[in-house]
Design a protein around this motif. Structure first.
Motif, short mmCIF file in Angstrom:
data_model
loop_
_atom_site.label_atom_id
_atom_site.label_comp_id
_atom_site.label_asym_id
_atom_site.label_seq_id
_atom_site.Cartn_x
_atom_site.Cartn_y
_atom_site.Cartn_z
N MET A 165 -2.24 1.71 -8.62
CA MET A 165 -2.15 0.62 -7.66
C MET A 165 -3.09 -0.52 -8.00
O MET A 165 -3.14 -1.53 -7.31
N ALA A 166 -3.87 -0.38 -9.07
CA ALA A 166 -4.79 -1.42 -9.50
C ALA A 166 -5.02 -1.28 -10.99
O ALA A 166 -4.97 -0.19 -11.54
N SER A 219 -12.38 0.43 -2.48
CA SER A 219 -11.46 0.15 -1.39
C SER A 219 -11.80 1.06 -0.23
O SER A 219 -12.10 2.23 -0.42
N ALA A 232 -2.84 -5.04 6.57
CA ALA A 232 -2.44 -6.23 5.82
C ALA A 232 -3.57 -7.25 5.82
O ALA A 232 -3.85 -7.88 4.79
N GLY A 285 -6.14 -6.49 3.34
CA GLY A 285 -5.73 -6.68 1.95
C GLY A 285 -5.37 -5.40 1.22
O GLY A 285 -5.33 -5.39 -0.01
N PRO A 334 -3.09 -2.87 -0.51
CA PRO A 334 -1.76 -2.99 -1.11
C PRO A 334 -0.87 -1.81 -0.73
O PRO A 334 -1.34 -0.78 -0.26
N THR A 341 2.78 0.41 -2.26
CA THR A 341 3.60 0.63 -3.45
C THR A 341 5.03 0.15 -3.21
O THR A 341 5.49 0.05 -2.07
N ASP A 342 5.72 -0.12 -4.30
CA ASP A 342 7.13 -0.50 -4.20
C ASP A 342 7.96 0.64 -3.60
O ASP A 342 8.92 0.41 -2.87
N TYR A 362 2.67 1.23 4.98
CA TYR A 362 1.36 1.88 4.94
C TYR A 362 1.46 3.34 5.39
O TYR A 362 0.80 4.22 4.84
N ASP A 374 2.99 5.32 2.45
CA ASP A 374 2.00 5.56 1.40
C ASP A 374 0.97 6.60 1.83
O ASP A 374 0.53 7.43 1.03
#
Length: 354
Positions: A144-145, A151, A175, A178, A180, A182-183, A197, A200
């Motif tokens: 994811m990064a 984080s 959100a 910040g 993230p 995943t698709d 969220y 995930d």
């Protein structure tokens, strides 16, 4: 001469070592997912935690002339300690946690079966309050990064924003923080209506401790233990259910929404709730012996987890909630006793009057 101890008597075809190996097998998918998500550092933390717990057990066994490694309880304790660690924690911290769990909590009180609280949880709580900064530093999964970046966990981000006076639903808060997604979570979200969220968090694409991030794999492992009759469903189901109900009824209050406005799924899937409910709140030694007692115990765990998460200063409350209820277990067992075989209620009343 045959000696029969007092009740309760628990019969099971499973030996202790077989049961412990099944617990290890049930934990492995979530542990391996943590290694996949966070990389070699997570594997190293797990290995050091296990090795430290086994070494402590071995050394104490040598002192007492007992060989206790064969029951695999130290292996389970070390694995649970490691799974409760951040993936990039300094290695001396899991060493301290494992030694504290085995030496202080387990052996000081008489070894396996005599400890009054869950050793792995006690070790985790000890190092959390001793090294709070290091135990509160997390990173996103590698995929994811580009680099492992610091984080906050979802629970930590939500707690921080609400405390600062920012009010929104959980997805809106994350959100704003910040975090993230995943698709994969976005695609599942569009098909089901669940926010990304939550998806995930359920599958393990979030920051957190090594073995707690994937509620999905922990659920599978817990169901395996229930199917093998190593644990019963009462504690995990009542624990998760009581927490969910309290979150729905009262969870909206801290953000000014009032009653019956709290969210359920993301708080359930986040943090160590599934790891605690299936693998630590169900510890044979530190939980009540009767079904009724276990239900009371689980409700207490759900209540304290909710209270600490929503109204305390910490974003997570699973470890402390279970330890608090471990303390109450002897009292629960005292007042919720199994009926004696052939014991008539009228006779009991006469005995009490006499």
């Amino acid at each position: 001469m045959r000696v029969v101890s007092s009740s309760p008597h628990v019969h099971s075809p499973l030996s202790t070592d077989n049961a412990m190996l099944w617990v290890v097998a049930a934990l492995l998918p979530a542990a391996l997912w943590g290694v996949f998500a966070f990389g070699f550092s997570a594997l190293l933390v797990l290995a050091v935690s296990i090795a430290s717990a086994v070494l402590a057990e071995f050394l104490l066994g040598k002192v007492s002339n007992e060989f206790t490694l064969k029951d695999y309880s130290a292996l389970v304790t070390g694995l649970l300690v490691g799974m409760n660690m951040p993936p990039h924690v300094p290695l001396y911290i899991p060493v301290i946690a494992s030694f504290f769990a085995i030496v202080v909590v387990k052996w000081t009180f008489g070894g396996l079966g005599a400890n009054w609280m869950n050793p792995a949880l006690a070790g985790r709580v000890f190092v959390f309050f001793s090294f709070t900064s290091q135990m509160s530093s997390f990173s996103l999964p590698r995929y994811m990064a580009a680099d492992a970046i610091s984080s906050a966990t979802p629970l930590g981000s939500i707690k921080t924003l609400i405390t600062s006076g920012t009010y929104a639903d959980n997805a809106g808060l994350l959100a704003k923080a910040g975090l993230p997604v995943t698709d994969f979570a976005v695609s599942i979200s569009s098909a089901t209506g669940l926010d990304a969220y939550t998806v995930d968090a359920f599958f393990g694409n979030v920051a957190g401790c090594i073995g707690e991030v994937s509620a999905f794999l922990l659920l599978i492992g817990g169901l395996v233990l229930i199917a093998k009759k190593i644990i019963t469903w009462h504690i995990p189901v009542v624990y998760l259910g009581s927490f969910a109900i309290l979150s729905w009824v009262f969870g909206g209050i801290p953000r000014g929404y009032g009653l019956f406005a709290g969210e359920i799924l993301l708080p359930l899937f986040s943090g160590g709730l599934f790891l605690g409910a299936f693998f630590m709140a169900t510890d044979w030694v530190t939980t009540p012996t009767t079904i009724k007692g276990q239900v009371i115990f689980a409700i207490g765990c759900g209540f304290f987890t909710f209270l600490i998460r929503y109204f305390g200063s910490l974003p997570e409350g699973v470890s402390l909630a279970i330890l608090l209820m471990n303390i109450v277990t002897p009292t629960i067992d005292r007042f919720v006793r199994p009926k004696k075989f052939g014991y008539v209620k009228e006779i009991r009343k006469k005995e009490e009057k006499a």
